[in-house]
Design a protein around this motif. Structure first.
Motif, PDB file in Angstrom:
ATOM      1  N   ALA A 124     -38.665  63.370  22.098  1.00 19.97           N
ATOM      2  CA  ALA A 124     -38.204  64.473  22.947  1.00 19.97           C
ATOM      3  C   ALA A 124     -39.237  65.457  23.135  1.00 19.97           C
ATOM      4  CB  ALA A 124     -36.655  65.073  22.018  1.00 19.97           C
ATOM      5  N   LEU A 125     -39.420  66.006  24.160  1.00 19.61           N
ATOM      6  CA  LEU A 125     -40.127  67.158  24.349  1.00 19.61           C
ATOM      7  C   LEU A 125     -39.270  68.532  24.085  1.00 19.61           C
ATOM      8  CD1 LEU A 125     -41.770  66.580  28.043  1.00 19.61           C
ATOM      9  CD2 LEU A 125     -42.723  66.379  25.690  1.00 19.61           C
ATOM     10  N   SER A 126     -40.222  69.173  23.547  1.00 15.77           N
ATOM     11  CA  SER A 126     -39.451  70.383  22.938  1.00 15.77           C
ATOM     12  C   SER A 126     -40.578  71.721  22.686  1.00 15.77           C
ATOM     13  CB  SER A 126     -38.863  70.298  21.392  1.00 15.77           C
ATOM     14  OG  SER A 126     -38.295  71.292  21.114  1.00 15.77           O
ATOM     15  N   ASP A 127     -40.117  72.644  22.053  1.00 17.89           N
ATOM     16  CA  ASP A 127     -41.412  73.656  21.635  1.00 17.89           C
ATOM     17  C   ASP A 127     -42.086  73.430  20.504  1.00 17.89           C
ATOM     18  OD1 ASP A 127     -39.350  74.426  20.082  1.00 17.89           O
ATOM     19  OD2 ASP A 127     -38.851  76.276  20.695  1.00 17.89           O
ATOM     20  N   HIS A 128     -41.854  72.314  19.847  1.00 18.17           N
ATOM     21  CA  HIS A 128     -42.744  72.052  18.603  1.00 18.17           C
ATOM     22  C   HIS A 128     -42.888  70.763  18.263  1.00 18.17           C
ATOM     23  CE1 HIS A 128     -38.742  71.710  17.080  1.00 18.17           C
ATOM     24  NE2 HIS A 128     -39.320  70.770  16.266  1.00 18.17           N
ATOM     25  N   ASP A 129     -44.208  70.601  17.706  1.00 21.28           N
ATOM     26  CA  ASP A 129     -44.128  68.914  17.098  1.00 21.28           C
ATOM     27  C   ASP A 129     -43.743  68.684  15.947  1.00 21.28           C
ATOM     28  OD1 ASP A 129     -45.992  68.725  19.461  1.00 21.28           O
ATOM     29  OD2 ASP A 129     -47.837  69.479  18.449  1.00 21.28           O
ATOM     30  N   GLY A 130     -42.782  67.682  15.756  1.00 19.03           N
ATOM     31  CA  GLY A 130     -42.351  67.341  14.422  1.00 19.03           C
ATOM     32  C   GLY A 130     -40.991  66.501  14.686  1.00 19.03           C
ATOM     33  N   THR A 131     -39.930  67.074  14.152  1.00 20.86           N
ATOM     34  CA  THR A 131     -38.486  66.253  14.258  1.00 20.86           C
ATOM     35  C   THR A 131     -37.556  67.303  14.345  1.00 20.86           C
ATOM     36  OG1 THR A 131     -38.102  66.469  11.881  1.00 20.86           O
ATOM     37  CG2 THR A 131     -39.265  64.446  12.871  1.00 20.86           C
ATOM     38  N   VAL A 132     -36.312  66.707  14.993  1.00 21.21           N
ATOM     39  CA  VAL A 132     -35.451  67.880  15.377  1.00 21.21           C
ATOM     40  C   VAL A 132     -33.882  67.031  15.428  1.00 21.21           C
ATOM     41  CG1 VAL A 132     -35.379  67.553  17.960  1.00 21.21           C
ATOM     42  CG2 VAL A 132     -34.665  69.803  16.868  1.00 21.21           C
ATOM     43  N   SER A 133     -32.870  67.677  15.485  1.00 19.27           N
ATOM     44  CA  SER A 133     -31.792  67.013  15.448  1.00 19.27           C
ATOM     45  C   SER A 133     -31.133  66.784  16.945  1.00 19.27           C
ATOM     46  CB  SER A 133     -30.561  67.699  14.675  1.00 19.27           C
ATOM     47  OG  SER A 133     -30.648  67.771  13.407  1.00 19.27           O
ATOM     48  N   LEU A 134     -30.836  65.539  17.203  1.00 22.66           N
ATOM     49  CA  LEU A 134     -30.309  65.342  18.550  1.00 22.66           C
ATOM     50  C   LEU A 134     -28.913  65.117  18.436  1.00 22.66           C
ATOM     51  CD1 LEU A 134     -30.852  64.694  21.549  1.00 22.66           C
ATOM     52  CD2 LEU A 134     -30.880  62.403  21.037  1.00 22.66           C
ATOM     53  N   HIS A 135     -27.978  66.179  19.042  1.00 21.87           N
ATOM     54  CA  HIS A 135     -26.533  66.272  19.003  1.00 21.87           C
ATOM     55  C   HIS A 135     -26.016  65.140  19.905  1.00 21.87           C
ATOM     56  CE1 HIS A 135     -27.004  69.751  16.193  1.00 21.87           C
ATOM     57  NE2 HIS A 135     -28.031  69.968  17.104  1.00 21.87           N
ATOM     58  N   LEU A 136     -25.092  64.484  19.473  1.00 23.86           N
ATOM     59  CA  LEU A 136     -24.630  63.490  20.292  1.00 23.86           C
ATOM     60  C   LEU A 136     -23.136  63.549  20.768  1.00 23.86           C
ATOM     61  CD1 LEU A 136     -25.664  60.207  18.099  1.00 23.86           C
ATOM     62  CD2 LEU A 136     -26.872  61.554  19.841  1.00 23.86           C
ATOM     63  N   ASN A 150     -26.833  72.298  20.163  1.00 24.97           N
ATOM     64  CA  ASN A 150     -25.424  71.782  19.814  1.00 24.97           C
ATOM     65  C   ASN A 150     -24.494  72.708  20.508  1.00 24.97           C
ATOM     66  OD1 ASN A 150     -23.376  70.813  18.732  1.00 24.97           O
ATOM     67  ND2 ASN A 150     -23.397  71.220  16.583  1.00 24.97           N
ATOM     68  N   ARG A 151     -24.277  72.520  21.870  1.00 23.64           N
ATOM     69  CA  ARG A 151     -23.545  73.128  22.808  1.00 23.64           C
ATOM     70  C   ARG A 151     -22.045  72.649  22.563  1.00 23.64           C
ATOM     71  NH1 ARG A 151     -24.360  70.726  27.256  1.00 23.64           N
ATOM     72  NH2 ARG A 151     -23.096  72.349  28.851  1.00 23.64           N
ATOM     73  N   SER A 152     -21.765  71.593  22.099  1.00 25.47           N
ATOM     74  CA  SER A 152     -20.205  71.049  22.149  1.00 25.47           C
ATOM     75  C   SER A 152     -19.809  70.982  20.569  1.00 25.47           C
ATOM     76  CB  SER A 152     -20.123  69.391  22.595  1.00 25.47           C
ATOM     77  OG  SER A 152     -21.062  68.814  21.698  1.00 25.47           O
ATOM     78  N   GLY A 153     -20.420  71.709  19.573  1.00 22.56           N
ATOM     79  CA  GLY A 153     -20.047  71.552  18.215  1.00 22.56           C
ATOM     80  C   GLY A 153     -19.859  70.269  17.547  1.00 22.56           C
ATOM     81  N   THR A 154     -20.418  69.390  18.110  1.00 20.27           N
ATOM     82  CA  THR A 154     -20.322  67.926  17.497  1.00 20.27           C
ATOM     83  C   THR A 154     -20.938  67.862  16.229  1.00 20.27           C
ATOM     84  OG1 THR A 154     -20.922  65.526  17.916  1.00 20.27           O
ATOM     85  CG2 THR A 154     -22.695  67.149  18.636  1.00 20.27           C
ATOM     86  N   GLU A 155     -20.566  67.085  15.346  1.00 19.25           N
ATOM     87  CA  GLU A 155     -21.333  66.924  13.970  1.00 19.25           C
ATOM     88  C   GLU A 155     -22.101  65.441  14.058  1.00 19.25           C
ATOM     89  OE1 GLU A 155     -18.307  67.059  11.135  1.00 19.25           O
ATOM     90  OE2 GLU A 155     -17.806  69.249  11.381  1.00 19.25           O
ATOM     91  N   LYS A 156     -22.072  64.663  15.122  1.00 18.77           N
ATOM     92  CA  LYS A 156     -22.819  63.447  15.090  1.00 18.77           C
ATOM     93  C   LYS A 156     -24.132  63.968  15.608  1.00 18.77           C
ATOM     94  CE  LYS A 156     -18.956  60.764  16.698  1.00 18.77           C
ATOM     95  NZ  LYS A 156     -18.318  59.849  17.798  1.00 18.77           N
ATOM     96  N   VAL A 157     -25.041  63.515  14.742  1.00 20.75           N
ATOM     97  CA  VAL A 157     -26.578  63.901  14.948  1.00 20.75           C
ATOM     98  C   VAL A 157     -27.459  62.919  14.428  1.00 20.75           C
ATOM     99  CG1 VAL A 157     -26.112  66.597  14.568  1.00 20.75           C
ATOM    100  CG2 VAL A 157     -26.845  65.243  12.630  1.00 20.75           C
ATOM    101  N   ILE A 158     -28.635  62.786  15.092  1.00 19.73           N
ATOM    102  CA  ILE A 158     -29.609  61.800  14.759  1.00 19.73           C
ATOM    103  C   ILE A 158     -30.841  62.632  14.620  1.00 19.73           C
ATOM    104  CG2 ILE A 158     -28.596  59.680  15.343  1.00 19.73           C
ATOM    105  CD1 ILE A 158     -30.322  59.571  17.827  1.00 19.73           C
ATOM    106  N   GLN A 159     -31.903  62.428  13.991  1.00 13.98           N
ATOM    107  CA  GLN A 159     -32.966  63.062  13.781  1.00 13.98           C
ATOM    108  C   GLN A 159     -34.224  62.004  14.753  1.00 13.98           C
ATOM    109  OE1 GLN A 159     -33.788  65.942  12.107  1.00 13.98           O
ATOM    110  NE2 GLN A 159     -31.514  65.588  11.876  1.00 13.98           N
TER     111      GLN A 159
END
Length: 247
Positions: A124-136, A150-159
């Motif tokens: 994923a393109l972002s503002d840092h190199d590394g890892t981040v949670s993708l909210h599903l 996390n716009r929808s408040g979902t608890e489903k995430v992957i790294q």
């Protein structure tokens, strides 16, 4: 005859017929360009056949595209934009970014179906190199609301792995974009911050992006590196823009 038994048989017959229908690729045409898409489920068929409600956006992209452009499709999903762009490019380069594995796999299949052979970028393109949670918002192919925010408040995430656009271009040696399509469900600011040097120094001349709710921060960032902004279409809380810069 038992009414419920009859209804059950009719439902089974309907779904058998519908799945047989979905076994054929969906072909969509815009102007002189056609693209085919695999659709194994109803939501996927709806996204392909309607281009996610963005047929006018795809048409505008194609009208601004040059045959030797480098095109970044950031948030490519299953390739409704990438396949049309790839079919139109000749000497140019298509780089699709899609971090959600089910979508990445279908994106690769759709590109192959259309005889397009770019390397799909799973970071994923972002503002840092590394890892981040993708909210599903879901776990199925063609899900369109997944986001680094996390716009929808979902608890489903992957790294997922992340990389900035500046790292991608200046440290890893990939070509800078001429045109960008950006659909990252609320994470536009993070993506653009991570490619600020690219936007400021390269010959990127157009960015198509979707903004949710208040997009002033995104507009201000783009204006600060020389872009002017036009509204293309609005749909509920979502507005599509084209930012352009003379290069």
């Amino acid at each position: 005859m038992d009414i419920e038994y009859l209804r059950s048989n009719l439902r089974v017959a309907f779904w058998k017929s519908f799945r047989q229908f979905l076994s054929r690729p969906v072909e969509v045409t815009i102007g002189d360009t056609s693209a085919k898409f695999i659709a194994s489920e109803l939501p996927e068929y709806q996204r392909c056949s309607s281009l996610g409600g963005e047929r006018a956006i795809v048409r505008d992209i194609l009208s601004h595209l040059k045959s030797d452009d480098t095109f970044y499709d950031i948030g490519a999903n299953i390739g409704t934009h990438s396949c049309f762009v790839g079919r139109s490019l000749q000497e140019g380069t298509l780089i699709p970014f899609e971090p959600f594995p089910p979508n990445t796999h279908r994106l690769e299949e759709n590109l192959e179906l259309n005889d397009i052979n770019p390397s799909v970028e799973g970071r994923a393109l972002s503002d840092h190199d590394g890892t981040v949670s993708l909210h599903l918002t879901g776990e199925h192919v063609a899900e369109g609301g997944n986001s680094l925010v996390n716009r929808s408040g979902t608890e489903k995430v992957i790294q997922v792995e992340t990389v900035t656009g500046d790292t991608f271009v200046y440290e890893e040696g990939h070509p800078a974009p001429d045109i960008v399509k950006l659909d990252v469900e609320g994470a536009e600011k993070e993506v653009l911050r991570g490619m600020r040097q690219v936007l400021n120094e390269s010959e990127c001349r157009a960015i198509y992006y979707e903004s949710h709710q208040d997009g002033d921060d995104v507009h201000d960032l783009l204006r600060s590196v020389g872009f002017t902004i036009d509204t293309l279409q609005s749909r509920g809380s979502e507005t599509h823009y084209r930012a352009e810069k003379r290069v």
